[in-house]
Design an enzyme around this catalytic site. Sequence first.
Site, PDB file in Angstrom:
ATOM      1  N   LYS A 194      12.555 -17.855  -6.035  1.00 28.28           N
ATOM      2  CA  LYS A 194      11.609 -18.895  -5.634  1.00 28.28           C
ATOM      3  C   LYS A 194      11.078 -19.571  -6.899  1.00 28.28           C
ATOM      4  CE  LYS A 194       7.260 -19.120  -5.378  1.00 28.28           C
ATOM      5  NZ  LYS A 194       7.024 -20.468  -5.925  1.00 28.28           N
ATOM      6  N   GLU A 268       4.388  -8.295 -13.023  1.00 26.66           N
ATOM      7  CA  GLU A 268       4.097  -8.641 -14.425  1.00 26.66           C
ATOM      8  C   GLU A 268       2.954  -9.646 -14.391  1.00 26.66           C
ATOM      9  OE1 GLU A 268       5.387  -7.578 -17.224  1.00 26.66           O
ATOM     10  OE2 GLU A 268       7.163  -6.502 -16.541  1.00 26.66           O
ATOM     11  N   CYS A 302       1.634 -15.173 -21.619  1.00 31.86           N
ATOM     12  CA  CYS A 302       0.895 -13.993 -21.158  1.00 31.86           C
ATOM     13  C   CYS A 302       0.496 -13.053 -22.302  1.00 31.86           C
ATOM     14  CB  CYS A 302       1.715 -13.242 -20.126  1.00 31.86           C
ATOM     15  SG  CYS A 302       3.340 -12.764 -20.741  1.00 31.86           S
ATOM     16  N   GLU A 401      -8.864 -14.093 -18.534  1.00 30.45           N
ATOM     17  CA  GLU A 401      -7.707 -14.786 -19.110  1.00 30.45           C
ATOM     18  C   GLU A 401      -7.924 -16.287 -18.972  1.00 30.45           C
ATOM     19  OE1 GLU A 401      -3.937 -14.781 -16.964  1.00 30.45           O
ATOM     20  OE2 GLU A 401      -2.956 -14.187 -18.833  1.00 30.45           O
TER      21      GLU A 401
HETATM   22  P1  NAD Z   1       0.347 -17.735 -10.005  1.00 30.69           P
HETATM   23  O1  NAD Z   1       0.086 -16.323  -9.669  1.00 30.69           O
HETATM   24  O2  NAD Z   1      -0.530 -18.776  -9.453  1.00 30.69           O
HETATM   25  O3  NAD Z   1       1.832 -18.151  -9.535  1.00 30.69           O
HETATM   26  C1  NAD Z   1       2.979 -17.459  -9.964  1.00 30.69           C
HETATM   27  C2  NAD Z   1       4.094 -17.679  -8.969  1.00 30.69           C
HETATM   28  O4  NAD Z   1       3.734 -17.108  -7.732  1.00 30.69           O
HETATM   29  C3  NAD Z   1       4.404 -19.136  -8.677  1.00 30.69           C
HETATM   30  O5  NAD Z   1       5.801 -19.255  -8.478  1.00 30.69           O
HETATM   31  C4  NAD Z   1       3.647 -19.396  -7.390  1.00 30.69           C
HETATM   32  O6  NAD Z   1       4.214 -20.457  -6.631  1.00 30.69           O
HETATM   33  C5  NAD Z   1       3.820 -18.066  -6.690  1.00 30.69           C
HETATM   34  N1  NAD Z   1       2.794 -17.715  -5.704  1.00 30.69           N
HETATM   35  C6  NAD Z   1       1.498 -18.109  -5.663  1.00 30.69           C
HETATM   36  N2  NAD Z   1       0.854 -17.496  -4.641  1.00 30.69           N
HETATM   37  C7  NAD Z   1       1.771 -16.692  -4.036  1.00 30.69           C
HETATM   38  C8  NAD Z   1       1.723 -15.788  -2.940  1.00 30.69           C
HETATM   39  N3  NAD Z   1       0.592 -15.590  -2.244  1.00 30.69           N
HETATM   40  N4  NAD Z   1       2.836 -15.098  -2.621  1.00 30.69           N
HETATM   41  C9  NAD Z   1       3.976 -15.259  -3.319  1.00 30.69           C
HETATM   42  N5  NAD Z   1       4.096 -16.114  -4.367  1.00 30.69           N
HETATM   43  C10 NAD Z   1       2.998 -16.822  -4.719  1.00 30.69           C
HETATM   44  O7  NAD Z   1       0.394 -17.785 -11.589  1.00 30.69           O
HETATM   45  P2  NAD Z   1       0.535 -19.065 -12.526  1.00 30.69           P
HETATM   46  O8  NAD Z   1      -0.770 -19.708 -12.708  1.00 30.69           O
HETATM   47  O9  NAD Z   1       1.678 -19.888 -12.069  1.00 30.69           O
HETATM   48  O10 NAD Z   1       0.999 -18.366 -13.909  1.00 30.69           O
HETATM   49  C11 NAD Z   1       0.124 -17.958 -14.893  1.00 30.69           C
HETATM   50  C12 NAD Z   1      -0.111 -16.457 -14.819  1.00 30.69           C
HETATM   51  O11 NAD Z   1       1.115 -15.757 -15.003  1.00 30.69           O
HETATM   52  C13 NAD Z   1      -1.028 -15.962 -15.927  1.00 30.69           C
HETATM   53  O12 NAD Z   1      -1.948 -15.051 -15.374  1.00 30.69           O
HETATM   54  C14 NAD Z   1      -0.086 -15.259 -16.895  1.00 30.69           C
HETATM   55  O13 NAD Z   1      -0.686 -14.256 -17.681  1.00 30.69           O
HETATM   56  C15 NAD Z   1       0.913 -14.693 -15.946  1.00 30.69           C
HETATM   57  N6  NAD Z   1       2.165 -14.365 -16.656  1.00 30.69           N
HETATM   58  C16 NAD Z   1       2.473 -13.029 -16.853  1.00 30.69           C
HETATM   59  C17 NAD Z   1       3.623 -12.688 -17.561  1.00 30.69           C
HETATM   60  C18 NAD Z   1       3.992 -11.245 -17.777  1.00 30.69           C
HETATM   61  O14 NAD Z   1       5.136 -10.976 -18.133  1.00 30.69           O
HETATM   62  N7  NAD Z   1       3.105 -10.280 -17.572  1.00 30.69           N
HETATM   63  C19 NAD Z   1       4.447 -13.690 -18.073  1.00 30.69           C
HETATM   64  C20 NAD Z   1       4.083 -15.017 -17.870  1.00 30.69           C
HETATM   65  C21 NAD Z   1       2.946 -15.348 -17.157  1.00 30.69           C
END
Ligand code: NAD
Length: 503
Positions: A194, A268, A302, A401
């Site tokens: 997705k 993650e 992240c 964050e």
């Molecule tokens: P987000 O959680 O809003 O979205 C991430 C993904 O999940 C997107 O594809 C989104 O469309 C999808 N999504 C949103 N709600 C969902 C649900 N209820 N069910 C299933 N999928 C859903 O995060 P974001 O703002 O896009 O990304 C930033 C975050 O990602 C930050 O917190 C960052 O630290 C984290 N991140 C973590 C890592 C790691 O390896 N630990 C790496 C990169 C980013």
Amino acid sequence: MSTLASVSSFPFDTVSELSADVRSRFYIDGRWMAPDAAGSVDVVAPSSGQLFATAALASASDIDRAVDAARRAFDTGPWPNMSGAERAACMKRMSAALASRMGLLSRLWTAEVGAPVWFSNQFAPTAVAMLDYYAELASTFAFEERRKTRAGHARIVRHPVGVAALIAPWNAQLPILSYKLGAALAAGCTVVVKAPPETPFDALVVAECAHEAGLPPGVLNVITADAQGGAHLVGKREVDKVSFTGSTATGKLIAKTCADRLTRVTLELGGKSAAVVLDDAVLEPTLAALAPFTMPFSGQICFAQTRILVPRQRERAFVDAYSAIANGLTVGDPWDVTTQIGPVASRRQLERVLEYIETGRREGARVTAGGGRHDQRGEGFFVQPTVFAGVTPDMTIAREEIFGPVVSIIAYDDVEQAIAIANDTDFGLSGTVFTADAEVGYAVARRIKSGNVSVNGLEMAPNVPFGGFKQSGVGREGGPEGLCAFLEEQAIYLAVDAGLQAG
Ligand code: NAD
């Protein structure tokens, strides 16, 4: 600091490089399919705030089709039953196809979310290294093992877990996807990717590579969907495994859904990583090694080291020197090779980051660099690289964050207090220690409750597990640990002396 000379036309150019399939269809069951409904999403260039592309957005029925295809390919297709070496051969063709599109994929990263070209050119190719690593591992990994038992022996069979839903965020779509996809394909899983609406095209370009490599139909399915679509995918009973990277808040929602059916899940999540500068660390080389990891890609990574912990007696020198570095960063058009800091990825990010900066001020921290929206022409989402000094561990900017170019400097009195502050967080993703004595660095690193800690720099390697302690996640990606997250172990006991053999 630089200003934007003009609105770049590069986002538009990049979209015109994409095939018509990538621009308007999904990849399901080995074919390019038009979306069921007329859902679409606008993609806005963060450097200009202007619309530069419209992409297809999946409806529930598109997601159902993708999951059905993956289910069929797992239950009746060849992929799960191929040998590791056979899968590796296909994956290597896929990574070669990916390498041949690396220029386009780097440009996409810049076009969609404004990563400066120096950054996307450097980090997009890590996706090829990751696929190659997992192809290599697939050809050597012990998918079956024999152990002696009292009555004979047992065979431990490591089966692919089944249909995997892979969900990644917008910030580093390609490298994050390569961790998940490499491990899932090596294991023999079939997958539904997705893609997030902010970066709708990268995963579809990966699908083109899979098609070119001859991946059997249904093994990789790619749709673009929003949060609602993601929730629909995670809730499907045909999905056996969810591998998610994103915010901690979304990770918790996904964990709850997965709990209902005990769907296997890897999470993650977010971070608030600390760089612990020990008293013996020499200022200039420390800053040279540390600064690039404090605000990479405008702090939207992240593992960014967003809390810098310095000995109180050296606080002044450190704040002055680091603030001078932040003030000297070239902020501007992400397509310009001299730009160090581009925009943040979206208006939502811009507003969120500016609000945190105001909160920092309100709670009594001192701005020593930046502190607001970057002054430039146009409607781009630019934030000044911002440094706060006089931060205490209880302040919001030290706890939450921010995911923007905002760094907090926190003073400590002794090393015990430094470790306590580093660990005084809900997160536990990354961390660094800077010191003249590597042994001391190792000893301090062991006491930091984070999944990845580096001494005197920061590194991530394909063969080393990556993931979080505490609310930074569950499970690991990368290395054999990442492969095992897509495997289910079955023990088959074979009794040799049961007397059942004929004759
Ligand atoms: P987000 O959680 O809003 O979205 C991430 C993904 O999940 C997107 O594809 C989104 O469309 C999808 N999504 C949103 N709600 C969902 C649900 N209820 N069910 C299933 N999928 C859903 O995060 P974001 O703002 O896009 O990304 C930033 C975050 O990602 C930050 O917190 C960052 O630290 C984290 N991140 C973590 C890592 C790691 O390896 N630990 C790496 C990169 C980013």
